[in-house]
Design a protein around this motif. Structure first.
Motif, PDB file in Angstrom:
ATOM      1  N   LYS A 192    -115.014-107.310  -9.619  1.00 59.19           N
ATOM      2  CA  LYS A 192    -114.709-105.959  -9.161  1.00 59.19           C
ATOM      3  C   LYS A 192    -115.504-105.622  -7.901  1.00 59.19           C
ATOM      4  O   LYS A 192    -114.992-104.976  -6.973  1.00 59.19           O
ATOM      5  CB  LYS A 192    -115.040-104.962 -10.275  1.00 59.19           C
ATOM      6  CG  LYS A 192    -114.938-103.501  -9.885  1.00 59.19           C
ATOM      7  CD  LYS A 192    -113.525-103.054  -9.645  1.00 59.19           C
ATOM      8  CE  LYS A 192    -113.459-101.550  -9.393  1.00 59.19           C
ATOM      9  NZ  LYS A 192    -112.084-101.104  -9.058  1.00 59.19           N
ATOM     10  N   ASN A 193    -116.757-106.076  -7.844  1.00 62.39           N
ATOM     11  CA  ASN A 193    -117.636-105.747  -6.717  1.00 62.39           C
ATOM     12  C   ASN A 193    -117.371-106.578  -5.461  1.00 62.39           C
ATOM     13  O   ASN A 193    -117.827-106.208  -4.375  1.00 62.39           O
ATOM     14  CB  ASN A 193    -119.097-105.914  -7.129  1.00 62.39           C
ATOM     15  CG  ASN A 193    -119.539-104.872  -8.148  1.00 62.39           C
ATOM     16  OD1 ASN A 193    -118.963-103.790  -8.226  1.00 62.39           O
ATOM     17  ND2 ASN A 193    -120.548-105.203  -8.935  1.00 62.39           N
ATOM     18  N   ILE A 194    -116.668-107.702  -5.598  1.00 64.29           N
ATOM     19  CA  ILE A 194    -116.370-108.511  -4.412  1.00 64.29           C
ATOM     20  C   ILE A 194    -115.441-107.726  -3.497  1.00 64.29           C
ATOM     21  O   ILE A 194    -114.393-107.238  -3.928  1.00 64.29           O
ATOM     22  CB  ILE A 194    -115.726-109.855  -4.799  1.00 64.29           C
ATOM     23  CG1 ILE A 194    -116.731-110.720  -5.573  1.00 64.29           C
ATOM     24  CG2 ILE A 194    -115.254-110.610  -3.561  1.00 64.29           C
ATOM     25  CD1 ILE A 194    -116.155-112.016  -6.098  1.00 64.29           C
ATOM     26  N   THR A 195    -115.804-107.603  -2.237  1.00 64.91           N
ATOM     27  CA  THR A 195    -115.011-106.785  -1.324  1.00 64.91           C
ATOM     28  C   THR A 195    -113.718-107.488  -0.919  1.00 64.91           C
ATOM     29  O   THR A 195    -113.662-108.717  -0.828  1.00 64.91           O
ATOM     30  CB  THR A 195    -115.801-106.456  -0.052  1.00 64.91           C
ATOM     31  OG1 THR A 195    -116.040-107.663   0.692  1.00 64.91           O
ATOM     32  CG2 THR A 195    -117.148-105.807  -0.392  1.00 64.91           C
ATOM     33  N   LEU A 238    -112.891-111.465   0.530  1.00 67.69           N
ATOM     34  CA  LEU A 238    -111.836-112.334  -0.010  1.00 67.69           C
ATOM     35  C   LEU A 238    -110.863-112.755   1.084  1.00 67.69           C
ATOM     36  O   LEU A 238    -110.473-113.921   1.179  1.00 67.69           O
ATOM     37  CB  LEU A 238    -111.089-111.626  -1.142  1.00 67.69           C
ATOM     38  CG  LEU A 238    -111.810-111.541  -2.495  1.00 67.69           C
ATOM     39  CD1 LEU A 238    -110.945-110.795  -3.498  1.00 67.69           C
ATOM     40  CD2 LEU A 238    -112.168-112.920  -3.021  1.00 67.69           C
ATOM     41  N   LYS A 239    -110.459-111.808   1.912  1.00 67.88           N
ATOM     42  CA  LYS A 239    -109.523-112.110   2.999  1.00 67.88           C
ATOM     43  C   LYS A 239    -110.110-113.145   3.953  1.00 67.88           C
ATOM     44  O   LYS A 239    -109.433-114.099   4.354  1.00 67.88           O
ATOM     45  CB  LYS A 239    -109.180-110.838   3.774  1.00 67.88           C
ATOM     46  CG  LYS A 239    -108.302-109.864   3.023  1.00 67.88           C
ATOM     47  CD  LYS A 239    -108.090-108.601   3.856  1.00 67.88           C
ATOM     48  CE  LYS A 239    -107.296-107.556   3.091  1.00 67.88           C
ATOM     49  NZ  LYS A 239    -107.168-106.299   3.877  1.00 67.88           N
ATOM     50  N   ARG A 240    -111.351-112.962   4.315  1.00 70.28           N
ATOM     51  CA  ARG A 240    -112.006-113.873   5.272  1.00 70.28           C
ATOM     52  C   ARG A 240    -112.210-115.261   4.672  1.00 70.28           C
ATOM     53  O   ARG A 240    -112.082-116.269   5.362  1.00 70.28           O
ATOM     54  CB  ARG A 240    -113.325-113.261   5.740  1.00 70.28           C
ATOM     55  CG  ARG A 240    -113.134-112.008   6.584  1.00 70.28           C
ATOM     56  CD  ARG A 240    -114.401-111.201   6.696  1.00 70.28           C
ATOM     57  NE  ARG A 240    -115.387-111.843   7.538  1.00 70.28           N
ATOM     58  CZ  ARG A 240    -116.657-111.454   7.619  1.00 70.28           C
ATOM     59  NH1 ARG A 240    -117.090-110.446   6.869  1.00 70.28           N
ATOM     60  NH2 ARG A 240    -117.496-112.080   8.411  1.00 70.28           N
ATOM     61  N   LEU A 241    -112.530-115.322   3.379  1.00 73.06           N
ATOM     62  CA  LEU A 241    -112.680-116.618   2.712  1.00 73.06           C
ATOM     63  C   LEU A 241    -111.359-117.382   2.712  1.00 73.06           C
ATOM     64  O   LEU A 241    -111.315-118.587   2.969  1.00 73.06           O
ATOM     65  CB  LEU A 241    -113.146-116.427   1.271  1.00 73.06           C
ATOM     66  CG  LEU A 241    -114.625-116.159   1.006  1.00 73.06           C
ATOM     67  CD1 LEU A 241    -114.833-115.948  -0.476  1.00 73.06           C
ATOM     68  CD2 LEU A 241    -115.504-117.298   1.502  1.00 73.06           C
ATOM     69  N   LEU A 242    -110.268-116.668   2.403  1.00 73.66           N
ATOM     70  CA  LEU A 242    -108.973-117.317   2.237  1.00 73.66           C
ATOM     71  C   LEU A 242    -108.351-117.777   3.545  1.00 73.66           C
ATOM     72  O   LEU A 242    -107.383-118.536   3.536  1.00 73.66           O
ATOM     73  CB  LEU A 242    -108.015-116.360   1.506  1.00 73.66           C
ATOM     74  CG  LEU A 242    -108.347-116.168   0.020  1.00 73.66           C
ATOM     75  CD1 LEU A 242    -107.647-114.934  -0.531  1.00 73.66           C
ATOM     76  CD2 LEU A 242    -107.971-117.404  -0.784  1.00 73.66           C
ATOM     77  N   VAL A 243    -108.883-117.317   4.658  1.00 71.54           N
ATOM     78  CA  VAL A 243    -108.402-117.800   5.956  1.00 71.54           C
ATOM     79  C   VAL A 243    -108.663-119.296   6.096  1.00 71.54           C
ATOM     80  O   VAL A 243    -107.821-120.052   6.599  1.00 71.54           O
ATOM     81  CB  VAL A 243    -109.087-117.037   7.114  1.00 71.54           C
ATOM     82  CG1 VAL A 243    -108.818-117.732   8.453  1.00 71.54           C
ATOM     83  CG2 VAL A 243    -108.584-115.600   7.164  1.00 71.54           C
ATOM     84  N   ALA A 244    -109.823-119.757   5.615  1.00 74.51           N
ATOM     85  CA  ALA A 244    -110.213-121.160   5.821  1.00 74.51           C
ATOM     86  C   ALA A 244    -110.302-121.976   4.540  1.00 74.51           C
ATOM     87  O   ALA A 244    -110.344-123.200   4.597  1.00 74.51           O
ATOM     88  CB  ALA A 244    -111.565-121.208   6.551  1.00 74.51           C
TER      89      ALA A 244
END
Length: 296
Positions: A193-196, A200-206
């Motif tokens: 819940k606390n993960i922004t 998540l968006k930036r992680l999933l880019v790469a």
């Protein structure tokens, strides 16, 4: 090195592993995509900036001198994975799961089982988590000794005075990891819940991202414990029907929000309650992840 946690993982797998799970493991880890590895016996891909944990043997000194940046040679290997375990070390992980097992122990056993599976395929495992001194990073390596070291140090880092946020680890990864990696987030529903959304968006880019959700104990369990007050919840409270209903509704709403959040970003997740058939849960997670990648 004494293989305390590896021995527990092996014993648990021997006790519960089904024929179906063994076959599924081989299928899930087969047919992998190209991924980036370190090593001179592999095909050269490109130069990139040095990050903590890179082998100094891969530094290209001439190119570094020309660019005024520390550059390393990057190589490609077929059918391999880089697995990065990201553990939550917040004090909440000292609480119990819905199966009334310590969440820290379930985190160790579930992430350790996944790492054990991929190690058998020769893949690299790394880890990062928060300690009292900040982000701790264990670089990509193969071998059971590496996994044991990670699990042992994670166990020591989860303490009653640790109030850190897993987001700090994710920000560290975003800053330092450019190569393709499979990131495995290991936390509870409040951690997710606390993960922004931004992280998540930036992680999933790469990267690819998987989730291991360690469940929370119900308040109606006998001997339930409140970590905030560091006291056992009295029976007259834990058996209060209105309180049980209120907490259950809150937990269900929180779980639904997290499930929707992970679904929104296409992140495969398994919820871990018990050690029983843990190997099957891990295989199912890898199978779901593989299905997501094929659909994409």
């Amino acid at each position: 090195m004494q293989m305390k946690y590896i021995s527990k993982i092996q014993a648990n797998m021997k006790r519960y592993q089904s024929v179906k799970a063994r076959k599924a493991t081989a299928r899930v880890l087969d047919g992998s995509y190209k991924s980036i590895h370190k090593g001179r016996s592999m095909n050269f891909d490109e130069l990139r900036e040095y990050v903590q944990g890179d082998d100094i043997k891969d530094i290209d000194w001439k190119a570094s001198a020309r660019s005024q940046k520390m550059l390393v040679r990057q190589y490609i290997a077929e059918r391999k994975h880089n697995i990065l375990l990201v553990f939550d070390t917040n004090m909440n992980m000292l609480g119990d799961s819905d199966g009334f097992e310590e969440k820290r122990e379930l985190a160790i056993m579930s992430a350790g089982t996944l790492a054990y599976f991929v190690n058998k395929s020769g893949d690299y495992v790394a880890s990062t988590f928060m300690t009292k001194d900040g982000v701790k990073y264990y670089p990509f390596k193969a071998g059971l000794g590496n996994i044991e070291l990670i699990l042992e140090n994670y166990h020591r880092s989860v303490t009653m005075d640790n109030k850190t946020d897993i987001n700090e680890c994710l920000e560290y990864i975003i800053r330092n990891f450019k190569q393709k990696t499979i990131i495995v987030l290991v936390t509870d529903v409040r951690g997710f819940k606390n993960i922004t959304d931004s992280n998540l968006k930036r992680l999933l880019v790469a990267h690819d991202v998987l989730a291991l959700n360690i469940s929370d104990a119900s308040v109606d369990k006998r001997g339930a414990y409140n970590l905030g007050s560091m006291n056992q919840i009295p029976d007259f409270l834990s058996k209060n029907k209105k309180l049980q209903k209120s907490i259950k509704e809150t937990n269900l709403r929180l779980q639904a929000e997290v499930t929707e959040k992970l679904k929104k970003y296409g992140i495969s997740c398994s919820t871990i309650d018990y050690l029983d058939e843990l190997d099957k849960e891990i295989v199912d997670l890898l199978a779901k992840h593989r299905g997501e990648r094929i659909r994409k």
